[in-house]
Design an enzyme around this catalytic site. Structure first.
Site, PDB file in Angstrom:
ATOM      1  N   LEU A 132       0.819  -1.208   0.000  1.00  0.00           N
ATOM      2  CA  LEU A 132       0.000   0.000   0.000  1.00  0.00           C
ATOM      3  C   LEU A 132       0.856   1.263   0.000  1.00  0.00           C
ATOM      4  CD1 LEU A 132      -2.814   1.390   0.318  1.00  0.00           C
ATOM      5  CD2 LEU A 132      -2.510   1.151   2.799  1.00  0.00           C
ATOM      6  N   SER A 133       1.829   1.343   0.892  1.00  0.00           N
ATOM      7  CA  SER A 133       2.566   2.584   1.126  1.00  0.00           C
ATOM      8  C   SER A 133       3.435   2.991  -0.060  1.00  0.00           C
ATOM      9  CB  SER A 133       3.458   2.451   2.364  1.00  0.00           C
ATOM     10  OG  SER A 133       2.683   2.289   3.527  1.00  0.00           O
ATOM     11  N   SER A 139       0.371   7.172   5.507  1.00  0.00           N
ATOM     12  CA  SER A 139      -0.874   7.317   6.261  1.00  0.00           C
ATOM     13  C   SER A 139      -1.974   7.945   5.413  1.00  0.00           C
ATOM     14  CB  SER A 139      -0.627   8.175   7.505  1.00  0.00           C
ATOM     15  OG  SER A 139       0.310   7.548   8.362  1.00  0.00           O
ATOM     16  N   GLN A 282      10.937   2.418  46.974  1.00  0.00           N
ATOM     17  CA  GLN A 282       9.605   2.896  46.622  1.00  0.00           C
ATOM     18  C   GLN A 282       9.528   3.437  45.197  1.00  0.00           C
ATOM     19  OE1 GLN A 282       8.467   5.642  49.742  1.00  0.00           O
ATOM     20  NE2 GLN A 282       7.518   4.010  50.947  1.00  0.00           N
ATOM     21  N   GLY A 343      23.324  -0.194  32.892  1.00  0.00           N
ATOM     22  CA  GLY A 343      24.236  -0.412  31.777  1.00  0.00           C
ATOM     23  C   GLY A 343      23.867  -1.620  30.940  1.00  0.00           C
ATOM     24  N   GLU A 366       1.376   0.933  10.208  1.00  0.00           N
ATOM     25  CA  GLU A 366      -0.087   0.799  10.166  1.00  0.00           C
ATOM     26  C   GLU A 366      -0.794   2.014  10.769  1.00  0.00           C
ATOM     27  OE1 GLU A 366      -2.030  -2.943  10.871  1.00  0.00           O
ATOM     28  OE2 GLU A 366      -0.204  -4.057  10.441  1.00  0.00           O
ATOM     29  N   GLY A 367      -0.182   3.175  10.571  1.00  0.00           N
ATOM     30  CA  GLY A 367      -0.752   4.422  11.050  1.00  0.00           C
ATOM     31  C   GLY A 367      -0.051   4.898  12.301  1.00  0.00           C
ATOM     32  N   SER A 369       1.025   7.158  15.605  1.00  0.00           N
ATOM     33  CA  SER A 369       0.188   7.554  16.744  1.00  0.00           C
ATOM     34  C   SER A 369      -0.593   8.834  16.455  1.00  0.00           C
ATOM     35  CB  SER A 369       1.052   7.746  17.989  1.00  0.00           C
ATOM     36  OG  SER A 369       1.570   6.508  18.423  1.00  0.00           O
ATOM     37  N   GLU A 370       0.042   9.775  15.767  1.00  0.00           N
ATOM     38  CA  GLU A 370      -0.635  11.031  15.457  1.00  0.00           C
ATOM     39  C   GLU A 370      -1.836  10.803  14.534  1.00  0.00           C
ATOM     40  OE1 GLU A 370       3.234  11.661  17.051  1.00  0.00           O
ATOM     41  OE2 GLU A 370       2.610  10.451  15.334  1.00  0.00           O
TER      42      GLU A 370
END
Length: 383
Positions: A132-133, A139, A282, A343, A366-367, A369-370
């Site tokens: 596709l790309s 995107s 903690q 390390g 596959e797209g 995050s934005e």
């Protein structure tokens, strides 16, 4: 010790534990004998993928990834990807691409196309690719420039695809090309490797090595029956396929996150600092609690999307949420592992270092995050 409580969630299929355990057994017992994870040369990685796909076919694992015997089950796909990714990213990749690469055929293809191609994919004899790309159309699918012009009883394809997983080793490519204008002018074709005018090369090296490269189409002639669906169905086919597989990217991220947590807990339980275990501090406890909570929240989003898909719902928004949250949070969980290993966390070849390289790409492919945020927001604003 692995937490298996999520396998009892009521919205998972009855065979959830069996699906997860079968994938885990393959990844822990069979896969290690098929490739050397330290050898990241292109030839070695390509050979590893061929061997993994063939072995998955023999083991019957790829039936989950294809729509050969039954409709695709998003939940079983997610369970399998989570289990495989928990052990090694390349094993997950080999499995996932058999699903994504053949997904348009299984979900939208004719009976003739399914009979011609899916048995080979499910048996591991044919490696599949989703083409596709393009350089200017990742995107933004509507910007796709590869063309397919009608010529008698054939279509002639011209253009170049990039960022194509399994480029150079696939036996068949599902190629998306422009047959008209706009979103309704895209179409999908099955193009077999060896077709005159198709050249595919494994030519791109990335941080988490897998076969990735370029597919060039020059006067590539295919019969009209190679088209999946009708002219102009390509946009719908691409998004419909991604709706299924986008949530599974979140499942792979879950596998990475759970492994990172497992390794981190084992390490801090033994590592001593200033006369005490790292686990007794903690700051360590708080960080682990946050990551464990985020991982469970991601799992709920992933399996909600998969459950709704299996229930017959459109899940564009749910899949986007699952991928966005699971991949972003997995990155944080793996980063914590690297930090607490100190390390050792940046020594090439250690589990923490490998996971750090593996998880990063999931926030992009596959797209990115934005893009998922845009999908989610547009869905909500259009409601």
């Amino acid at each position: 010790m692995m937490d298996r409580g999520f396998l009892d969630w009521p919205f998972l299929p009855d065979d959830a534990a069996a699906v997860y355990d079968r994938a885990t057994a393959f990844a822990t017992e069979t896969a290690p004998g098929l490739f050397d994870p330290r050898d990241e040369r292109r030839e070695a990685v390509a050979d590893a993928c061929r061997a993994l796909v063939a072995a998955m076919g023999r083991a019957g694992l790829l039936g989950v990834a294809t729509a050969l015997a039954a409709p695709l089950s998003a939940r079983r796909l997610c369970l399998s990807r989570e289990a495989l990714a928990r052990q090694h990213a390349l094993v997950d990749f080999a499995f996932a691409m058999q699903g994504l690469g053949s997904g348009p055929i299984g979900l939208f293809g004719s009976d003739e196309q399914k009979a011609a191609h899916l048995p080979g994919v499910a048996a591991g004899g044919a490696i599949a690719a989703f083409a596709l790309s393009e350089r200017e159309a990742g995107s933004d699918v509507a910007a796709l420039a590869t063309t397919a012009r009608k010529d008698g009883a054939d279509y002639v394809l011209d253009g170049q695809k990039t960022w194509i997983s399994n480029a150079g080793i696939a036996g068949l490519y599902v190629v998306f090309a422009r047959t008209g204008e706009g979103n309704k002018g895209l179409s999908a074709f099955v193009v077999e490797a060896g077709t005159r005018g198709l050249t595919a090369t494994y030519s791109i090296d990335v941080t988490a090595p897998h076969p990735l490269g370029v597919v060039v189409l020059e006067n590539c002639r295919v019969p009209a029956r190679a088209m999946i669906g009708a002219p102009g169905d390509g946009f719908r086919i691409a998004l419909g396929t991604l709706d299924v597989f986008r949530a599974t990217v979140g499942a792979a991220a879950l596998g990475f996150a759970r492994r990172a947590l497992e390794e981190t807990i084992a390490h801090v339980s033994e590592r001593r600092l200033f006369g005490a275990r790292l686990a007794d501090m903690q700051l360590t406890q708080g960080a682990i609690a946050e990551r464990a909570t985020a991982t469970d929240a991601a799992a709920l989003l992933v399996y909600r999307a998969a459950w709704r898909k299996d229930s017959g719902h459109r899940v564009t928004r749910e899949s986007a949420m699952a991928k966005l949250f699971a991949t972003e949070e997995a990155q944080k969980t793996v980063d914590l592992a690297v930090q607490l290993f100190g390390g050792l966390g940046v020594v090439r070849g250690t589990v923490a270092e490998r996971l750090y390289r593996d998880v990063r790409a999931l926030r992009i492919y596959e797209g990115a995050s934005e893009i998922q945020k845009l999908v989610i927001a547009r869905s909500l604003l259009a409601a």
